[in-house]
Design a protein around this motif. Structure first.
Motif, PDB file in Angstrom:
ATOM      1  N   GLY A  28     -17.885 -13.013 -25.588  1.00  0.00           N
ATOM      2  CA  GLY A  28     -18.408 -13.352 -24.258  1.00  0.00           C
ATOM      3  C   GLY A  28     -17.609 -14.407 -23.534  1.00  0.00           C
ATOM      4  N   GLU A  29     -16.550 -14.935 -24.171  1.00  0.00           N
ATOM      5  CA  GLU A  29     -15.747 -15.982 -23.549  1.00  0.00           C
ATOM      6  C   GLU A  29     -14.328 -15.537 -23.238  1.00  0.00           C
ATOM      7  OE1 GLU A  29     -15.868 -19.238 -26.283  1.00  0.00           O
ATOM      8  OE2 GLU A  29     -17.910 -19.816 -25.727  1.00  0.00           O
ATOM      9  N   ILE A  30     -13.954 -14.332 -23.657  1.00  0.00           N
ATOM     10  CA  ILE A  30     -12.583 -13.856 -23.471  1.00  0.00           C
ATOM     11  C   ILE A  30     -12.422 -13.273 -22.062  1.00  0.00           C
ATOM     12  CG2 ILE A  30     -10.863 -12.188 -24.250  1.00  0.00           C
ATOM     13  CD1 ILE A  30     -12.120 -12.385 -27.037  1.00  0.00           C
ATOM     14  N   PRO A  31     -11.523 -13.820 -21.255  1.00  0.00           N
ATOM     15  CA  PRO A  31     -11.315 -13.266 -19.914  1.00  0.00           C
ATOM     16  C   PRO A  31     -10.612 -11.916 -20.004  1.00  0.00           C
ATOM     17  CG  PRO A  31      -9.714 -15.004 -20.342  1.00  0.00           C
ATOM     18  CD  PRO A  31     -10.657 -14.992 -21.511  1.00  0.00           C
ATOM     19  N   VAL A  32     -11.004 -11.010 -19.148  1.00  0.00           N
ATOM     20  CA  VAL A  32     -10.317  -9.720 -19.053  1.00  0.00           C
ATOM     21  C   VAL A  32      -9.832  -9.537 -17.624  1.00  0.00           C
ATOM     22  CG1 VAL A  32     -11.718  -8.710 -20.888  1.00  0.00           C
ATOM     23  CG2 VAL A  32     -12.409  -8.398 -18.502  1.00  0.00           C
ATOM     24  N   VAL A  33      -8.757  -8.753 -17.482  1.00  0.00           N
ATOM     25  CA  VAL A  33      -8.263  -8.368 -16.157  1.00  0.00           C
ATOM     26  C   VAL A  33      -8.671  -6.920 -15.967  1.00  0.00           C
ATOM     27  CG1 VAL A  33      -6.246  -8.050 -14.686  1.00  0.00           C
ATOM     28  CG2 VAL A  33      -6.330  -9.977 -16.295  1.00  0.00           C
ATOM     29  N   ALA A  34      -9.429  -6.663 -14.902  1.00  0.00           N
ATOM     30  CA  ALA A  34     -10.019  -5.338 -14.753  1.00  0.00           C
ATOM     31  C   ALA A  34     -10.103  -4.924 -13.289  1.00  0.00           C
ATOM     32  CB  ALA A  34     -11.418  -5.320 -15.372  1.00  0.00           C
ATOM     33  N   SER A  35     -10.218  -3.622 -13.103  1.00  0.00           N
ATOM     34  CA  SER A  35     -10.530  -3.038 -11.805  1.00  0.00           C
ATOM     35  C   SER A  35     -11.686  -2.092 -12.035  1.00  0.00           C
ATOM     36  CB  SER A  35      -9.317  -2.282 -11.244  1.00  0.00           C
ATOM     37  OG  SER A  35      -9.658  -1.598 -10.055  1.00  0.00           O
ATOM     38  N   GLY A  36     -12.848  -2.407 -11.454  1.00  0.00           N
ATOM     39  CA  GLY A  36     -14.039  -1.647 -11.787  1.00  0.00           C
ATOM     40  C   GLY A  36     -14.357  -1.853 -13.254  1.00  0.00           C
ATOM     41  N   ASN A  37     -14.612  -0.748 -13.973  1.00  0.00           N
ATOM     42  CA  ASN A  37     -14.886  -0.838 -15.406  1.00  0.00           C
ATOM     43  C   ASN A  37     -13.645  -0.537 -16.254  1.00  0.00           C
ATOM     44  OD1 ASN A  37     -18.095   0.247 -14.669  1.00  0.00           O
ATOM     45  ND2 ASN A  37     -17.737  -1.585 -15.871  1.00  0.00           N
ATOM     46  N   ARG A  38     -12.498  -0.423 -15.604  1.00  0.00           N
ATOM     47  CA  ARG A  38     -11.257  -0.170 -16.326  1.00  0.00           C
ATOM     48  C   ARG A  38     -10.581  -1.496 -16.639  1.00  0.00           C
ATOM     49  NH1 ARG A  38      -9.438   3.666 -19.363  1.00  0.00           N
ATOM     50  NH2 ARG A  38     -10.424   5.124 -17.893  1.00  0.00           N
ATOM     51  N   VAL A  39     -10.442  -1.812 -17.926  1.00  0.00           N
ATOM     52  CA  VAL A  39      -9.828  -3.068 -18.362  1.00  0.00           C
ATOM     53  C   VAL A  39      -8.344  -2.842 -18.631  1.00  0.00           C
ATOM     54  CG1 VAL A  39      -9.801  -4.833 -20.172  1.00  0.00           C
ATOM     55  CG2 VAL A  39     -11.981  -3.937 -19.324  1.00  0.00           C
ATOM     56  N   TYR A  40      -7.529  -3.743 -18.081  1.00  0.00           N
ATOM     57  CA  TYR A  40      -6.077  -3.614 -18.228  1.00  0.00           C
ATOM     58  C   TYR A  40      -5.471  -4.683 -19.145  1.00  0.00           C
ATOM     59  CZ  TYR A  40      -6.346  -0.229 -14.466  1.00  0.00           C
ATOM     60  OH  TYR A  40      -6.649   0.891 -13.723  1.00  0.00           O
ATOM     61  N   ILE A  41      -6.098  -5.850 -19.214  1.00  0.00           N
ATOM     62  CA  ILE A  41      -5.586  -6.905 -20.080  1.00  0.00           C
ATOM     63  C   ILE A  41      -6.782  -7.593 -20.724  1.00  0.00           C
ATOM     64  CG2 ILE A  41      -4.157  -8.976 -20.251  1.00  0.00           C
ATOM     65  CD1 ILE A  41      -2.854  -8.228 -17.608  1.00  0.00           C
ATOM     66  N   VAL A  42      -6.759  -7.759 -22.033  1.00  0.00           N
ATOM     67  CA  VAL A  42      -7.833  -8.441 -22.755  1.00  0.00           C
ATOM     68  C   VAL A  42      -7.315  -9.804 -23.205  1.00  0.00           C
ATOM     69  CG1 VAL A  42      -9.480  -8.345 -24.645  1.00  0.00           C
ATOM     70  CG2 VAL A  42      -8.668  -6.223 -23.578  1.00  0.00           C
ATOM     71  N   GLY A  43      -7.753 -10.853 -22.516  1.00  0.00           N
ATOM     72  CA  GLY A  43      -7.338 -12.205 -22.857  1.00  0.00           C
ATOM     73  C   GLY A  43      -5.844 -12.311 -23.017  1.00  0.00           C
ATOM     74  N   GLU A  44      -5.425 -12.882 -24.136  1.00  0.00           N
ATOM     75  CA  GLU A  44      -4.011 -12.905 -24.492  1.00  0.00           C
ATOM     76  C   GLU A  44      -3.788 -12.053 -25.736  1.00  0.00           C
ATOM     77  OE1 GLU A  44      -2.047 -16.808 -24.282  1.00  0.00           O
ATOM     78  OE2 GLU A  44      -3.828 -17.553 -23.253  1.00  0.00           O
ATOM     79  N   TYR A  45      -4.672 -11.014 -25.912  1.00  0.00           N
ATOM     80  CA  TYR A  45      -4.607 -10.164 -27.091  1.00  0.00           C
ATOM     81  C   TYR A  45      -3.753  -8.917 -26.870  1.00  0.00           C
ATOM     82  CZ  TYR A  45      -8.519 -12.824 -29.104  1.00  0.00           C
ATOM     83  OH  TYR A  45      -9.317 -13.821 -29.618  1.00  0.00           O
ATOM     84  N   GLU A  46      -4.036  -8.181 -25.792  1.00  0.00           N
ATOM     85  CA  GLU A  46      -3.379  -6.877 -25.640  1.00  0.00           C
ATOM     86  C   GLU A  46      -3.451  -6.407 -24.193  1.00  0.00           C
ATOM     87  OE1 GLU A  46      -3.406  -2.436 -27.790  1.00  0.00           O
ATOM     88  OE2 GLU A  46      -4.609  -4.087 -28.594  1.00  0.00           O
ATOM     89  N   ILE A  47      -2.421  -5.601 -23.793  1.00  0.00           N
ATOM     90  CA  ILE A  47      -2.445  -4.960 -22.478  1.00  0.00           C
ATOM     91  C   ILE A  47      -2.783  -3.486 -22.665  1.00  0.00           C
ATOM     92  CG2 ILE A  47      -0.724  -6.540 -21.527  1.00  0.00           C
ATOM     93  CD1 ILE A  47       1.267  -4.131 -21.734  1.00  0.00           C
ATOM     94  N   ALA A  48      -3.254  -2.871 -21.590  1.00  0.00           N
ATOM     95  CA  ALA A  48      -3.596  -1.458 -21.643  1.00  0.00           C
ATOM     96  C   ALA A  48      -2.326  -0.607 -21.577  1.00  0.00           C
ATOM     97  CB  ALA A  48      -4.529  -1.106 -20.490  1.00  0.00           C
ATOM     98  N   ASP A  49      -2.426   0.576 -22.118  1.00  0.00           N
ATOM     99  CA  ASP A  49      -1.283   1.489 -22.134  1.00  0.00           C
ATOM    100  C   ASP A  49      -0.811   1.816 -20.721  1.00  0.00           C
ATOM    101  OD1 ASP A  49       0.356   3.254 -23.993  1.00  0.00           O
ATOM    102  OD2 ASP A  49      -0.395   4.745 -22.556  1.00  0.00           O
ATOM    103  N   GLU A  50      -1.755   1.805 -19.743  1.00  0.00           N
ATOM    104  CA  GLU A  50      -1.411   2.176 -18.370  1.00  0.00           C
ATOM    105  C   GLU A  50      -0.405   1.233 -17.718  1.00  0.00           C
ATOM    106  OE1 GLU A  50      -5.927   3.179 -18.513  1.00  0.00           O
ATOM    107  OE2 GLU A  50      -4.478   1.967 -19.623  1.00  0.00           O
ATOM    108  N   ILE A  51      -0.311  -0.016 -18.185  1.00  0.00           N
ATOM    109  CA  ILE A  51       0.571  -0.977 -17.505  1.00  0.00           C
ATOM    110  C   ILE A  51       1.711  -1.443 -18.411  1.00  0.00           C
ATOM    111  CG2 ILE A  51      -1.237  -1.799 -15.932  1.00  0.00           C
ATOM    112  CD1 ILE A  51      -1.541  -4.274 -17.710  1.00  0.00           C
ATOM    113  N   ARG A  52       2.017  -0.662 -19.440  1.00  0.00           N
ATOM    114  CA  ARG A  52       3.095  -1.050 -20.346  1.00  0.00           C
ATOM    115  C   ARG A  52       4.443  -1.040 -19.620  1.00  0.00           C
ATOM    116  NH1 ARG A  52       2.299   4.351 -21.241  1.00  0.00           N
ATOM    117  NH2 ARG A  52       4.168   5.653 -21.566  1.00  0.00           N
ATOM    118  N   VAL A  53       5.334  -1.838 -20.116  1.00  0.00           N
ATOM    119  CA  VAL A  53       6.686  -1.911 -19.557  1.00  0.00           C
ATOM    120  C   VAL A  53       7.507  -0.725 -20.077  1.00  0.00           C
ATOM    121  CG1 VAL A  53       8.826  -3.263 -19.480  1.00  0.00           C
ATOM    122  CG2 VAL A  53       6.613  -4.411 -19.372  1.00  0.00           C
ATOM    123  N   THR A  54       8.180  -0.036 -19.163  1.00  0.00           N
ATOM    124  CA  THR A  54       9.037   1.102 -19.524  1.00  0.00           C
ATOM    125  C   THR A  54      10.432   0.881 -18.954  1.00  0.00           C
ATOM    126  OG1 THR A  54       8.548   2.387 -17.530  1.00  0.00           O
ATOM    127  CG2 THR A  54       6.998   2.600 -19.393  1.00  0.00           C
ATOM    128  N   GLY A  55      11.294   1.851 -19.164  1.00  0.00           N
ATOM    129  CA  GLY A  55      12.653   1.764 -18.642  1.00  0.00           C
ATOM    130  C   GLY A  55      12.700   1.813 -17.131  1.00  0.00           C
TER     131      GLY A  55
END
Length: 411
Positions: free
Chosen positions: A373-400
């Protein structure tokens, strides 16, 4: 009067003076010992009793002028403050006084603030807390507070009255102190006098008990400290030590008043519960049974959200987009993304993995319930893109093909 001057010698002492007999007696007594200390007075005019409050202030001003005692004078409309903050008048006035007192100490205008609490006040406090179900820690009476002294704490009501009479000390009675509708007044006006009538010296004996309880409490608390691990307490079936370790953690988290012995028994009961069980406590704190310990965390946190941007402030931390280990494609993150806490229905597609509920992701990562309940998330609607400093979502991964890379860190 039974007053020890040792803690006051060669110090700058600001006496909290209401105009009542106790504080005026203390001010008068210390004014006769000014060769050994530097004396000030501080009066807080709260406006609760109208003309009577103003008369109290005038008495203090007149006495200080006559005795050449410097006076710090503060005024506030505590009636309006109580309505605004939705607290009792007593609480609003007390908070006002201590804001003033703490300000003098913080600004280095005094070494100590001296208050006129005496043995009867101490006995009243002990009885009040005992009736409310306090543990031993609450029966230590009027506790120490950094920067404050209680020179009259071992003086009886009779000693102070005799000093006032013998020295002709001026004072004004607060008529509200003689109405027993408030619980503390009831104890002071009816219960303690009845005890004194049956058992002479009852108030002083109760006050003395508070001093002995404080010594016992200090010893037990020191023995409990090895059980503390940050904001958690190792499991221990010795109730006196386990519960004191819990109190040490609660104090560190800012919860010092709003608990009773019932809370302590409930905390102790967590030892026998299965992993993951939780207990809601006062002050917005939750206790969780976690493996070999009981861990404490803030409940709920802020329900607000802030736009995702450099320098965003969220739950006391600042978001930076250049120093973190989590790198992502800035152009793939929706423009309406916000920083917030988890919500029901949140979904997350982990980096290189499948989509699942955010709750299931937390479980897979073995993130304790108390932290979720204390971990900040970066989200749009109910779609989460970044969970704290743990992990990013596959949708925003860095590519070539990524042109703009940012990273996430909360400081």
């Amino acid at each position: 009067m039974n007053v020890s001057l040792a803690p006051l010698l060669h110090k700058r002492i600001a006496v909290a003076v209401s105009g009542g007999r106790d504080s005026m007696a203390l001010l008068h007594f210390l004014s006769r010992n000014r060769d050994r200390l530097t004396l000030f007075a501080v009066h807080c005019e709260h406006g609760i009793r109208g003309e009577d409050s103003l008369a109290d202030a005038e008495l203090v001003k007149t006495f200080c002028a006559q005795e050449n005692i410097p006076l710090f004078f503060f005024r506030e409309d505590c009636i309006a403050r109580a309505k605004k903050e939705r607290v009792s008048l007593e609480t609003a006035a007390r908070n006002f006084r201590y804001r003033c007192f703490d300000g003098l100490l913080k600004e280095n205008k005094a070494d100590f603030v001296a208050t006129a609490h005496h043995a009867l006040d101490n006995a009243e406090t002990v009885l009040f807390r005992l009736c409310r179900g306090s543990a031993l820690s609450g029966l230590c009476g009027i506790g120490d507070r950094e920067g404050y002294l209680r020179p009259l704490l071992h003086c009886s009501r009779g000693e102070i009255d005799e000093y006032v009479r013998r020295n002709g000390v001026p004072y004004r009675d607060d008529e509200t102190n003689f109405v027993s509708d408030a619980t503390r007044n009831f104890l002071r006006l009816e219960i303690l006098p009845a005890l004194e009538e049956r058992i002479g010296g009852a108030a002083e004996n109760i006050s003395r008990f508070a001093s002995l309880a404080a010594e016992d409490e200090a010893l037990l608390s020191s023995l409990a400290l090895p059980l503390v691990r940050d904001n958690a307490v190792l499991l221990d079936e010795r109730f006196p030590l386990f519960t004191r370790a819990c109190l040490a953690v609660l104090k560190k988290m800012g919860v010092e008043r709003d608990y009773t012995s019932r809370h302590l028994f409930d905390l102790y009961a967590l030892i026998g519960k299965e992993n993951g069980k939780k207990l809601d406590l006062s002050g917005g704190v939750v206790a969780y049974r976690e493996y070999d310990r009981v861990a404490f965390a803030r409940s709920g946190g802020s329900a607000d959200e802030v736009p995702f941007r450099e320098g965003a402030e969220f739950m006391g931390r600042t978001l930076t987009l250049s120093e973190g280990r989590l790198r992502f494609d800035a152009d793939k993150l929706p423009e309406d993304a916000v920083v917030r806490l988890r919500r029901q229905g949140d979904r997350f597609r982990s980096f290189g993995g499948g989509e699942k509920s955010l709750g299931d992701w937390f479980t897979d990562k073995k993130i304790p319930l108390r932290l979720r309940g204390e971990i900040p998330v970066v989200a749009s609607g109910n779609r989460v893109y970044i969970v704290g400093e743990y992990e990013i979502a596959d949708e925003i991964r860095v590519t070539g093909e990524t042109k703009r890379v940012l990273s996430v860190k909360y400081k």
